[in-house]
Scaffold this active site. Structure first.
Site, PDB file in Angstrom:
ATOM      1  N   GLY A   1      28.211  41.993  47.860  1.00 45.29           N
ATOM      2  CA  GLY A   1      28.114  42.580  46.362  1.00 45.29           C
ATOM      3  C   GLY A   1      27.298  41.480  45.948  1.00 45.29           C
ATOM      4  N   ARG A   2      27.316  40.339  45.415  1.00 42.53           N
ATOM      5  CA  ARG A   2      26.799  39.572  44.908  1.00 42.53           C
ATOM      6  C   ARG A   2      25.496  38.681  45.927  1.00 42.53           C
ATOM      7  NH1 ARG A   2      29.098  35.185  41.677  1.00 42.53           N
ATOM      8  NH2 ARG A   2      31.283  35.962  41.927  1.00 42.53           N
ATOM      9  N   CYS A  56      29.903  35.145  17.826  1.00 39.75           N
ATOM     10  CA  CYS A  56      30.780  34.614  16.892  1.00 39.75           C
ATOM     11  C   CYS A  56      31.803  33.603  17.435  1.00 39.75           C
ATOM     12  CB  CYS A  56      31.327  35.286  15.838  1.00 39.75           C
ATOM     13  SG  CYS A  56      32.539  36.186  16.549  1.00 39.75           S
ATOM     14  N   TYR A  81      27.760  41.012  38.630  1.00 35.97           N
ATOM     15  CA  TYR A  81      28.521  40.376  37.141  1.00 35.97           C
ATOM     16  C   TYR A  81      27.452  40.170  35.900  1.00 35.97           C
ATOM     17  CZ  TYR A  81      31.370  39.994  41.701  1.00 35.97           C
ATOM     18  OH  TYR A  81      31.825  40.191  43.004  1.00 35.97           O
ATOM     19  N   TYR A  93      33.415  31.748  33.064  1.00 37.72           N
ATOM     20  CA  TYR A  93      33.335  30.868  34.430  1.00 37.72           C
ATOM     21  C   TYR A  93      32.550  29.254  34.328  1.00 37.72           C
ATOM     22  CZ  TYR A  93      33.781  35.220  36.901  1.00 37.72           C
ATOM     23  OH  TYR A  93      34.805  36.450  37.130  1.00 37.72           O
ATOM     24  N   GLU A 103      32.233  44.106  52.558  1.00 41.44           N
ATOM     25  CA  GLU A 103      32.473  44.599  51.402  1.00 41.44           C
ATOM     26  C   GLU A 103      31.112  43.778  51.156  1.00 41.44           C
ATOM     27  OE1 GLU A 103      35.609  44.705  50.097  1.00 41.44           O
ATOM     28  OE2 GLU A 103      35.785  46.498  50.882  1.00 41.44           O
ATOM     29  N   ARG A 108      28.866  35.771  32.659  1.00 42.26           N
ATOM     30  CA  ARG A 108      29.292  34.190  33.294  1.00 42.26           C
ATOM     31  C   ARG A 108      30.046  33.261  32.720  1.00 42.26           C
ATOM     32  NH1 ARG A 108      27.541  33.837  37.664  1.00 42.26           N
ATOM     33  NH2 ARG A 108      29.008  32.664  38.817  1.00 42.26           N
TER      34      ARG A 108
HETATM   35  C1  LIG Z   1      37.070  44.016  47.631  1.00 40.13           C
HETATM   36  C2  LIG Z   1      36.724  43.278  46.621  1.00 40.13           C
HETATM   37  N1  LIG Z   1      35.428  42.955  47.819  1.00 40.13           N
HETATM   38  C3  LIG Z   1      34.466  43.168  48.050  1.00 40.13           C
HETATM   39  C4  LIG Z   1      34.147  42.101  47.120  1.00 40.13           C
HETATM   40  C5  LIG Z   1      32.452  42.030  46.460  1.00 40.13           C
HETATM   41  O1  LIG Z   1      32.816  40.785  46.202  1.00 40.13           O
HETATM   42  P1  LIG Z   1      31.018  39.355  46.098  1.00 40.13           P
HETATM   43  O2  LIG Z   1      30.790  39.726  45.495  1.00 40.13           O
HETATM   44  O3  LIG Z   1      31.702  38.258  47.055  1.00 40.13           O
HETATM   45  O4  LIG Z   1      30.889  39.784  47.742  1.00 40.13           O
HETATM   46  C6  LIG Z   1      34.942  42.218  45.584  1.00 40.13           C
HETATM   47  C7  LIG Z   1      34.686  41.911  44.467  1.00 40.13           C
HETATM   48  O5  LIG Z   1      35.079  41.517  43.144  1.00 40.13           O
HETATM   49  C8  LIG Z   1      36.393  42.416  46.179  1.00 40.13           C
HETATM   50  O6  LIG Z   1      37.186  42.974  44.568  1.00 40.13           O
END
Ligand SMILES: Cc1ncc(COP(=O)(O)O)c(C=O)c1O
Length: 269
Positions: free
Chosen positions: A126-127, A194, A223, A167, A124, A163
């Site tokens: 994403g980033r 503000c 994000y 963070y 999975e 971000r």
């Molecule tokens: C369950 C799950 N899978 C995958 C991701 C994607 O993570 P990343 O963007 O670090 O690859 C997230 C991000 O919050 C997540 O909560």
């Protein structure tokens, strides 16, 4: 079933998700009793982990994967077969020239650790796919000089890219509008919201910029827009996909306040 392998992802405290004190997943001690129970309406297919995000070392993945592989092996001896294994996301990107792990090494690790697993593997990311593909383009409203600090005040804010505020994340910033000459300014790049946390970069060296110039905040593809809000009555910016010299509007700018007005008229009229 998402399980919690109790592994520290060695990333930012707010995006590490696989330690026992984190809210995610079934606790390691509870996995075996749950899996050995028969549920009349549930046919358990597989396990999932996601130990965190912006992970830049292979070790946390290695620790988590080895732990899960051993568990799957152990479960098999008790007659429980895991058919699907979801290894989550988490591979980090470079925001500030930091060293990151390669997908090649990640794949090699998966192949080694799960060489005996004959089920389906799911990932999975994403980033790592989109983070560096996005830029937040913002206009300079005003350059404010004080005896203590210079501020480049831009029209984007923490409501558009949370971000840095959330963070303390670093995002590279560069000037888009071309400026002739070699003169530079050292300034904090800040939004108009503000809060003092409404800041994109501290003491950044940029070409002498002026009201109306455009500035790019890099690595805003993950994000970024999805974490945007209408805080301070702000609108959501348009999202534009660029491919070479072509572009398409993926989402027009949204005036959230207008939408709220429409909604309240539906409720009250
Ligand atoms: C369950 C799950 N899978 C995958 C991701 C994607 O993570 P990343 O963007 O670090 O690859 C997230 C991000 O919050 C997540 O909560």
């Amino acid at each position: 079933l998402r399980i919690n392998p109790d592994i520290d992802a060695l990333t930012h405290e707010k995006i590490t998700t696989g330690r026992k004190e984190d809210k995610f997943g079934i606790a390691w001690e509870d996995i075996r009793p749950i899996l050995s129970t028969t549920y009349p309406h549930i046919n358990i297919q597989g396990l999932a982990i996601h130990i965190g995000s912006q992970i830049t070392h292979l070790e946390p993945f290695e620790n988590a994967f080895k732990k899960v592989a051993a568990l799957i092996k152990e479960l098999r001896t008790t007659g429980i077969t895991i058919k699907t294994l979801d290894l989550g996301g988490g591979v980090g990107i470079s925001y500030h020239n930091e060293k990151i792990l390669s997908f090649k090494d990640y794949a090699k690790l998966v192949k080694t650790v799960f060489k005996d697993f004959d089920g389906r593997l799911i990932f999975e990311p994403g980033r790592a796919l989109v983070g560096n593909a996005g830029l937040l383009i913002t206009k300079v409203l005003y350059v404010k000089r004080t005896p203590h600090r210079n501020f480049i005040i831009v029209d984007a804010g923490m409501s558009d890219l949370l971000r840095p505020a959330m963070y303390d994340a670093y995002h590279h910033i560069s000037q888009v509008t071309e400026r002739k000459g070699n003169s530079y300014i050292i300034a904090d790049v800040v939004g108009p919201i503000c809060e003092t946390s409404d800041i994109f970069g501290t003491a950044r060296k940029l070409p002498q910029t002026a009201s109306g110039d455009f500035i790019a905040i890099h690595s805003a593809g993950a994000y970024g827009a999805v974490m945007a809000s209408a805080y301070n009555c702000r609108h959501l910016p348009a999202e534009i996909i660029v491919n070479g010299n072509k572009y398409a509007i993926a989402r027009p700018a949204i005036n959230v306040n207008e939408q709220e007005n429409t909604l309240s008229s539906v409720i009250w009229d």
